[in-house]
Motif scaffolding. Structure first.
Motif, short mmCIF file in Angstrom:
data_model
loop_
_atom_site.label_atom_id
_atom_site.label_comp_id
_atom_site.label_asym_id
_atom_site.label_seq_id
_atom_site.Cartn_x
_atom_site.Cartn_y
_atom_site.Cartn_z
N VAL A 113 -34.45 -40.60 -12.14
CA VAL A 113 -33.99 -41.84 -12.77
C VAL A 113 -32.80 -41.55 -13.68
O VAL A 113 -31.81 -42.28 -13.68
N LEU A 114 -32.89 -40.48 -14.47
CA LEU A 114 -31.79 -40.09 -15.35
C LEU A 114 -30.54 -39.77 -14.55
O LEU A 114 -29.42 -40.19 -14.91
N THR A 115 -30.71 -39.04 -13.45
CA THR A 115 -29.56 -38.72 -12.59
C THR A 115 -28.91 -39.99 -12.06
O THR A 115 -27.68 -40.11 -12.02
N GLY A 116 -29.73 -40.95 -11.66
CA GLY A 116 -29.20 -42.21 -11.16
C GLY A 116 -28.42 -42.96 -12.23
O GLY A 116 -27.33 -43.48 -11.96
N ILE A 123 -35.97 -48.55 -17.01
CA ILE A 123 -36.97 -47.63 -16.45
C ILE A 123 -36.94 -46.29 -17.19
O ILE A 123 -37.98 -45.72 -17.52
N LEU A 124 -35.72 -45.80 -17.47
CA LEU A 124 -35.62 -44.53 -18.18
C LEU A 124 -36.21 -44.64 -19.59
O LEU A 124 -36.86 -43.70 -20.07
N TRP A 125 -35.99 -45.78 -20.25
CA TRP A 125 -36.56 -45.96 -21.58
C TRP A 125 -38.09 -45.97 -21.51
O TRP A 125 -38.77 -45.39 -22.36
N ALA A 126 -38.65 -46.59 -20.46
CA ALA A 126 -40.10 -46.56 -20.27
C ALA A 126 -40.58 -45.13 -20.03
O ALA A 126 -41.65 -44.74 -20.51
N CYS A 127 -39.78 -44.34 -19.32
CA CYS A 127 -40.13 -42.93 -19.09
C CYS A 127 -40.16 -42.16 -20.40
O CYS A 127 -41.06 -41.35 -20.65
N VAL A 128 -39.17 -42.42 -21.25
CA VAL A 128 -39.14 -41.77 -22.57
C VAL A 128 -40.39 -42.10 -23.36
O VAL A 128 -41.04 -41.24 -23.95
N ARG A 129 -40.76 -43.39 -23.34
CA ARG A 129 -41.94 -43.81 -24.08
C ARG A 129 -43.21 -43.18 -23.51
O ARG A 129 -44.13 -42.84 -24.24
N ALA A 130 -43.26 -43.03 -22.20
CA ALA A 130 -44.46 -42.48 -21.57
C ALA A 130 -44.62 -41.00 -21.84
O ALA A 130 -45.74 -40.50 -21.93
N HIS A 131 -43.51 -40.28 -21.99
CA HIS A 131 -43.58 -38.82 -22.11
C HIS A 131 -43.45 -38.33 -23.55
O HIS A 131 -43.49 -37.12 -23.78
#
Length: 333
Positions: free
Chosen positions: A84-87, A129-137
């Protein structure tokens, strides 16, 4: 952004998976187009054909590989956050790469449609989506899919002196201050004024309790001489959740007010440190007695500091407290 994590697996909204799948299929189709019709794109945007079509076909091949990666990542966006970050980086560079020649009149304005379908429409959903990933991890994942109730948390969490929160609050008013991570400049500001906060609590007949996100005992490196204050270690933020304190959104953590107050705090000498806890966790302050919350201050932004005078003013009147089941301490009757 709502999502839940259980046993190391994070469930995400369906639209996130659909966005990654659609982006993947688009890049695969674009790759087929670039490989088999390498000059057609240049004809559409009105610029000369490349001297080496093979180079453009190579770019198409790489975009095809990236598209396949996006399709595979769509099965679990939280786990595949690197893709996602790469995208997002690709779309950002694509926007910059398009806008610059358009502004310099090197590419005709009619090529803006290509900028839109290739990068612009994907940038915002990928950022979310990336912000949600940050929150999840970020932070230690909770052990429970459902949060504790306040009563359950009071029975399961212990103060630094060994008493459970329920025992400590029996016939005694507690002023509980839930901290952000210890490297946060606002947490440092609270700790600098901790003596005044403790005095305010004592004057109202309450015991001060600090709730933090480190393993029990590790907080003493930050409290220094204030280590005698009662503390509760909550590295999984389950007590935070029970009291209604969740992770902050982007504006709550990085909004203009947070930047302004943070600059003032740093200017006053509070400084900043390394991340010591969940950097997304929101703070708050509560008055707690007999296993019940009787007054609360849930922060609206990361820069909100506990205001104990206002917290005590919010206590219900004597007759209201009696009718609502919130007994008041003798000092306040």
């Amino acid at each position: 952004m709502p999502f839940s994590c259980k046993n190391g697996r994070c469930e995400t909204p369906r639209w996130m998976r659909n966005v990654l799948l659609a982006a993947g299929l688009y890049h695969i189709l674009f790759a087929v187009w670039a490989i088999f019709w390498p000059c057609l794109w240049f004809d559409w945007i009105g610029i000369e054909h490349p001297n080496h079509p093979l180079l453009w076909q190579g770019i198409g091949f790489m975009l095809g590989v990236f598209g396949i990666a996006l399709v595979l990542a769509s099965k679990s966006p939280m786990r595949n956050w690197r893709i996602v970050l790469t995208g997002l980086l690709k779309f950002t560079l694509g926007i910059v790469g398009f806008v610059t020649p358009i502004v310099e009149n090197k590419i005709h304005l009619r090529s803006v449609w290509m900028l839109f379908v290739d990068d612009l429409i994907w940038w915002a959903p990928f950022a979310v989506i990336l912000w949600a990933c940050v929150r999840a991890h970020t932070g230690v994942p909770p052990t429970r899919s459902e949060p504790y109730s306040v009563e359950e948390a009071a029975e399961n969490y212990q103060l630094s002196d060994g008493r459970t929160l329920a025992q400590a609050s029996e016939n005694k008013l507690l002023a509980m201050v839930f901290l952000r991570h210890f490297g946060c400049t606002f947490t440092r500001q609270i700790l600098r004024g901790l003596e005044e906060i403790e005095r305010e609590a004592t004057e109202h007949g309450a015991d001060l309790v600090l709730v933090h996100m480190l393993q029990s005992g590790k907080e003493t490196a930050y409290l220094r001489e204030d280590g005698g204050i009662s503390r509760i270690a909550d590295p999984r933020c389950e007590l935070y959740r029970a009291f209604g304190l969740g992770k902050g959104g982007f504006l709550e953590l990085f909004g203009p007010q947070v930047w302004w107050r943070g600059a003032i705090s740093i200017f006053k000498g509070c400084g900043m440190g390394h991340l010591a806890g969940d950097g997304l966790q929101m703070p708050g302050a509560f008055l707690f007695r007999d296993g019940k919350i009787i007054s609360s201050q849930r922060a609206r932004s990361a820069s909100d500091l506990p205001d104990l005078p206002q917290l005590f003013k919010a206590l219900p009147a004597r007759n209201t407290g009696a009718s609502s089941g919130f007994p008041l301490p003798p000092e306040l009757t």
